[in-house]
Motif scaffolding. Structure first.
Motif, PDB file in Angstrom:
ATOM      1  N   VAL A   1       0.810  -1.220   0.000  1.00  0.00           N
ATOM      2  CA  VAL A   1       0.000   0.000   0.000  1.00  0.00           C
ATOM      3  C   VAL A   1       0.839   1.264   0.000  1.00  0.00           C
ATOM      4  CG1 VAL A   1      -1.941  -1.129   1.146  1.00  0.00           C
ATOM      5  CG2 VAL A   1      -0.172  -0.003   2.535  1.00  0.00           C
ATOM      6  N   ASP A   2       2.128   1.148   0.287  1.00  0.00           N
ATOM      7  CA  ASP A   2       2.996   2.322   0.332  1.00  0.00           C
ATOM      8  C   ASP A   2       3.723   2.563  -0.988  1.00  0.00           C
ATOM      9  OD1 ASP A   2       2.386   2.948   3.016  1.00  0.00           O
ATOM     10  OD2 ASP A   2       3.833   1.453   3.722  1.00  0.00           O
ATOM     11  N   SER A   3       3.474   1.746  -1.983  1.00  0.00           N
ATOM     12  CA  SER A   3       4.172   1.903  -3.257  1.00  0.00           C
ATOM     13  C   SER A   3       3.179   1.835  -4.409  1.00  0.00           C
ATOM     14  CB  SER A   3       5.248   0.825  -3.409  1.00  0.00           C
ATOM     15  OG  SER A   3       4.637  -0.450  -3.587  1.00  0.00           O
ATOM     16  N   GLY A   4       3.715   1.669  -5.609  1.00  0.00           N
ATOM     17  CA  GLY A   4       2.871   1.511  -6.785  1.00  0.00           C
ATOM     18  C   GLY A   4       2.354   2.788  -7.385  1.00  0.00           C
ATOM     19  N   GLY A   5       2.756   3.924  -6.831  1.00  0.00           N
ATOM     20  CA  GLY A   5       2.237   5.201  -7.276  1.00  0.00           C
ATOM     21  C   GLY A   5       3.182   5.970  -8.187  1.00  0.00           C
ATOM     22  N   LEU A   6       3.447   7.226  -7.812  1.00  0.00           N
ATOM     23  CA  LEU A   6       4.228   8.115  -8.666  1.00  0.00           C
ATOM     24  C   LEU A   6       5.230   8.893  -7.825  1.00  0.00           C
ATOM     25  CD1 LEU A   6       4.228   8.994 -11.732  1.00  0.00           C
ATOM     26  CD2 LEU A   6       2.941  11.010 -10.981  1.00  0.00           C
ATOM     27  N   VAL A   7       6.438   9.045  -8.365  1.00  0.00           N
ATOM     28  CA  VAL A   7       7.480   9.857  -7.738  1.00  0.00           C
ATOM     29  C   VAL A   7       7.608  11.145  -8.542  1.00  0.00           C
ATOM     30  CG1 VAL A   7       9.900   9.964  -7.043  1.00  0.00           C
ATOM     31  CG2 VAL A   7       8.695   7.764  -7.017  1.00  0.00           C
ATOM     32  N   ILE A   8       7.381  12.288  -7.891  1.00  0.00           N
ATOM     33  CA  ILE A   8       7.492  13.585  -8.562  1.00  0.00           C
ATOM     34  C   ILE A   8       8.679  14.321  -7.956  1.00  0.00           C
ATOM     35  CG2 ILE A   8       6.358  15.743  -9.161  1.00  0.00           C
ATOM     36  CD1 ILE A   8       4.144  13.058  -7.876  1.00  0.00           C
ATOM     37  N   TYR A   9       9.677  14.605  -8.784  1.00  0.00           N
ATOM     38  CA  TYR A   9      10.880  15.279  -8.307  1.00  0.00           C
ATOM     39  C   TYR A   9      10.652  16.795  -8.265  1.00  0.00           C
ATOM     40  CZ  TYR A   9      13.143  10.788  -8.820  1.00  0.00           C
ATOM     41  OH  TYR A   9      13.461   9.460  -8.687  1.00  0.00           O
ATOM     42  N   HIS A  10      11.358  17.448  -7.340  1.00  0.00           N
ATOM     43  CA  HIS A  10      11.154  18.873  -7.107  1.00  0.00           C
ATOM     44  C   HIS A  10      12.053  19.714  -8.006  1.00  0.00           C
ATOM     45  CE1 HIS A  10       9.600  17.946  -2.741  1.00  0.00           C
ATOM     46  NE2 HIS A  10       8.967  17.265  -3.678  1.00  0.00           N
ATOM     47  N   VAL A  11      12.054  19.381  -9.277  1.00  0.00           N
ATOM     48  CA  VAL A  11      12.864  20.136 -10.233  1.00  0.00           C
ATOM     49  C   VAL A  11      12.244  20.005 -11.616  1.00  0.00           C
ATOM     50  CG1 VAL A  11      14.447  18.185 -10.665  1.00  0.00           C
ATOM     51  CG2 VAL A  11      15.205  20.530 -11.100  1.00  0.00           C
ATOM     52  N   GLU A  12      12.282  21.112 -12.362  1.00  0.00           N
ATOM     53  CA  GLU A  12      11.710  21.139 -13.699  1.00  0.00           C
ATOM     54  C   GLU A  12      12.778  20.885 -14.759  1.00  0.00           C
ATOM     55  OE1 GLU A  12       9.570  24.728 -14.429  1.00  0.00           O
ATOM     56  OE2 GLU A  12       8.556  24.704 -12.487  1.00  0.00           O
ATOM     57  N   THR A  13      12.318  20.661 -15.972  1.00  0.00           N
ATOM     58  CA  THR A  13      13.236  20.470 -17.088  1.00  0.00           C
ATOM     59  C   THR A  13      13.960  21.775 -17.407  1.00  0.00           C
ATOM     60  OG1 THR A  13      11.557  21.061 -18.717  1.00  0.00           O
ATOM     61  CG2 THR A  13      11.691  18.760 -18.082  1.00  0.00           C
TER      62      THR A  13
END
Length: 274
Positions: free
Chosen positions: A190-202
């Motif tokens: 339940v703690d995984s399987g989602g999305l990782v969004i990094y705090h930096v743009e292209t």
């Protein structure tokens, strides 16, 4: 190439060379489309106007009150990201899940997953209704934006039995919505399987291929992530959870550990607005 099998089949994919002639001859054709028409009622779960306004303010101003769904207690997401639980009405969720399970629309073969794209016929009226309602609920954020494209991905085991998602990338849009359809019970962790969004743009100077393809530009993407020490917001998987975020933030699929069986395949929808 890979072919989509009947929903009751244990495996999500088979090689065309392994299929009987009657299956191979039908690959890539829309032989069956499970209807997903516009609803008489809303596609989005009903919320008070002030709740929609609060979500829009959170996205634009990074003002968070209380804990954020899918994130550790006290975690503060970056500006340009908001998590919304129970995005769809019950009728819309069931209709779109049936559409994705039963329709022969999965003709784009990827590494470990299948794709269905708007331009290839993944364009049910309910999907368009949903995109219109998202625009209407976030008038300041979505001002001047329209739906650019949408797609769905369905993840299954590779030859080695492992399931992997999409590596670090960004998308060609201003705002996007990622939405998960598969029941939460299919997820082992339940703690995984989602999305990782990094705090930096292209970087502004990068081309689409440079920021969208890790296989092409991985070392340089890693250097950009390293510049912020890989700071990220990781949102865990939950059915009917949506993530609205700035498309130029680098992001990647979190680790996937779902149950076996066709109906347990992780399905996500992505809507791009620009």
């Amino acid at each position: 190439a890979t072919a989509q099998m009947h929903p009751g089949h244990e495996f999500a994919t088979m090689q065309i060379s392994e299929l009987p002639a009657d299956y191979a001859g039908s690959y890539g054709r829309h032989l069956h489309i499970s209807p997903a028409p516009r609803l008489a009622g809303p596609a989005l779960m009903e919320r008070r106007p002030e709740e929609w306004k609060r979500l829009e303010t959170q996205y634009l101003n990074q003002k968070v009150v209380g804990n954020v769904p899918g994130m550790p207690a006290g975690a503060l997401p970056p500006q340009g990201l908001v998590v919304i639980d129970d995005v769809l009405s019950e009728a819309a969720l069931q209709s779109l899940l049936d559409h994705c399970l039963e329709s022969t629309i999965w003709s784009a073969e990827k590494s470990g997953y299948l794709g269905a794209y708007f331009e290839d016929g993944f364009s049910a009226d309910l999907l368009l209704q949903l995109s219109e309602e998202i625009i209407s609920k976030f008038p300041t954020l979505m001002k001047g934006l329209s739906l650019s494209t949408l797609w769905a991905y369905k993840y299954g085991p590779q030859d080695n039995g492992e399931v992997s998602g999409i590596n670090v990338h960004a998308d060609d849009a201003t705002v996007q919505l990622n939405l998960w359809l598969t029941p939460s019970e299919a997820n082992h962790d339940v703690d995984s399987g989602g999305l990782v969004i990094y705090h930096v743009e292209t970087p502004e100077s990068w081309s689409f291929r440079e920021y969208n393809s890790y296989s092409y530009n991985g070392p340089n993407i890693d250097r950009v992530l390293g510049s912020v020490r890989h700071a990220n917001t990781t949102v865990s998987y939950k059915q009917n959870r949506g993530i609205l975020f700035h498309s130029k933030l680098f992001h990647a699929t979190d680790s996937i550990d779902f149950k076996s069986g066709y109906r347990n395949r992780r399905i996500n929808l992505t809507f791009l607005f620009r």
